[in-house]
Design an enzyme around this catalytic site. Structure first.
Site, PDB file in Angstrom:
ATOM      1  CG  HIS A 132      -2.716   2.188  -0.213  1.00  0.00           C
ATOM      2  ND1 HIS A 132      -2.607   3.179   1.035  1.00  0.00           N
ATOM      3  CD2 HIS A 132      -4.071   2.449   0.483  1.00  0.00           C
ATOM      4  CE1 HIS A 132      -3.648   4.274   1.122  1.00  0.00           C
ATOM      5  NE2 HIS A 132      -4.571   3.612   0.729  1.00  0.00           N
TER       6      HIS A 132
ATOM      7  CD  GLU B 217       2.798   2.141  -1.711  1.00  0.00           C
ATOM      8  OE1 GLU B 217       3.155   3.391  -2.487  1.00  0.00           O
ATOM      9  OE2 GLU B 217       1.861   1.721  -1.847  1.00  0.00           O
TER      10      GLU B 217
ATOM     11  CB  CYS C 125      -0.790   6.563   2.459  1.00  0.00           C
ATOM     12  SG  CYS C 125      -0.503   5.018   3.117  1.00  0.00           S
TER      13      CYS C 125
ATOM     14  CB  CYS D 215       2.319   2.326   2.432  1.00  0.00           C
ATOM     15  SG  CYS D 215       1.068   1.673   1.796  1.00  0.00           S
TER      16      CYS D 215
END
Length: 342
Positions: free
Chosen positions: A264, A266, A292, A295
């Protein structure tokens, strides 16, 4: 002078065309909502008169939504240019344009008798020939109980500024000059939040994920210290080249997450800082989607103190509660495309 979009509204003969012409001579690109209606009439093989323009505009708003003409213009605009958009006659048209903060709606006004004399002098086909007819047409344009019809009075009330055009042309031009300089100062350059979020939006375009393009920017003391976008790990086949089985199979949203090989945004921004030995403690992370759960845990443990996001991630409710519990500030920043902020 910064990019800006000037919208013009006002009654017939008020001088909107003269204001638009003056701005065009000074580097503004011209669009008119009436031209969109003319194009539609031409496609339908119908004559172009003031009455047919009004009727066709009402039909388009009724069939496609009250903001349809403005949305068609917005789709044609390019970044970093100055525009003047004429003939805004419905509040929803103004509302569609107002989603951009580099937009300002101007109301051009003049006394009724002055406007009638101007209309007579220009001798356009279909224009009213008597003051009585002029007033009748104006009343029909001003308001209507049919929501999709022109609502000129309600539109004028949304205007940010007013230009009174009741004198010579030179005086009007000077008023326009003064107003544009005033707006250039008011519209101003982007604020810090929008600046960093805009950079994240650009970074998202580098993503190689075929499902969703997301990016994050880590900022400390108003300096970018790390960026990241979603995609497969360093040195592996890109997602858009078949590197991620979940994305390649176009799995429905929220399913087969265990098969996703993409990191992801992040996650990549945090690990990128670690890779280069840069501390991100007490920093702020700007991300195009709210983080999410995975993260979120990385954000908390990395010591990031604030999360600023644009859009909601579909599965983020637990993550949001965890951020709040950990004392991480969470803010949503709604940034209209291409819009500067004071």
């Amino acid at each position: 002078m910064p990019p800006m979009i000037i919208g013009l509204t006002g009654k017939n003969g008020s001088g909107k065309g003269e204001v638009a012409s003056f701005l065009t001579e000074h580097g503004f690109h011209y669009f008119s909502l009436s031209d969109e209606i003319r194009e539609s009439l031409t496609e339908r093989g119908e004559p172009i008169t003031r009455e047919s323009l009004i009727a066709e505009g009402n039909r388009l708003r009724l069939e496609y939504g009250a903001g349809v003409l403005a949305n068609r213009i917005l789709a044609k605009l390019e970044p970093n240019k100055r525009y003047v958009i004429d003939s805004i006659r419905h509040p929803e048209e103004a509302a569609a344009l107002m989603k951009r903060r580099d937009f300002a709606l101007l109301r051009v006004t003049a006394p009724q008798e002055v406007r009638f004399q101007r209309v007579r002098a220009r001798r356009r086909e279909g224009d009213p020939s008597s003051l009585r007819d002029f007033i009748a047409v104006e009343d029909r344009e001003a308001r209507s109980e049919i929501e999709a019809d022109q609502q000129l009075i309600a539109t004028e009330e949304l205007a940010k500024k007013e230009i009174k055009n009741d004198g010579p042309i030179a005086e009007l031009h000077q008023k326009v000059k003064n107003l544009i300089m005033e707006l250039a100062s008011e519209l101003g350059r982007p604020g810090w939040d929008e600046y960093f979020m805009a950079i994240a939006e650009v970074a998202a375009r580098r993503s190689n994920c075929v499902k969703r393009k997301v990016a994050a920017v880590v900022v400390k003391d108003r300096r970018i210290i790390s960026t990241g976008y979603n995609g497969t790990p360093r040195g592996t086949k890109n997602c858009n080249e078949g590197g991620c089985p979940r994305c390649s199979s176009f799995a429905p949203s929220g399913t087969q997450l265990a098969e996703c090989l993409c990191s992801h945004a992040e996650e990549n921004a945090i690990t990128q800082a670690s890779y280069h030995g840069v501390s991100i403690k007490d920093s702020t992370i700007y991300t195009t989607f709210s983080p999410c759960l995975m993260c979120t845990k990385m954000i908390i443990n990395a010591g990031i103190k604030e999360v600023v996001f644009n859009q909601d991630y579909p599965l983020a409710d637990i993550a949001k509660r965890l951020l709040v519990e950990a004392g991480v500030v969470l803010r949503q920043l709604m940034v209209p495309q291409g819009s500067p902020q004071k």
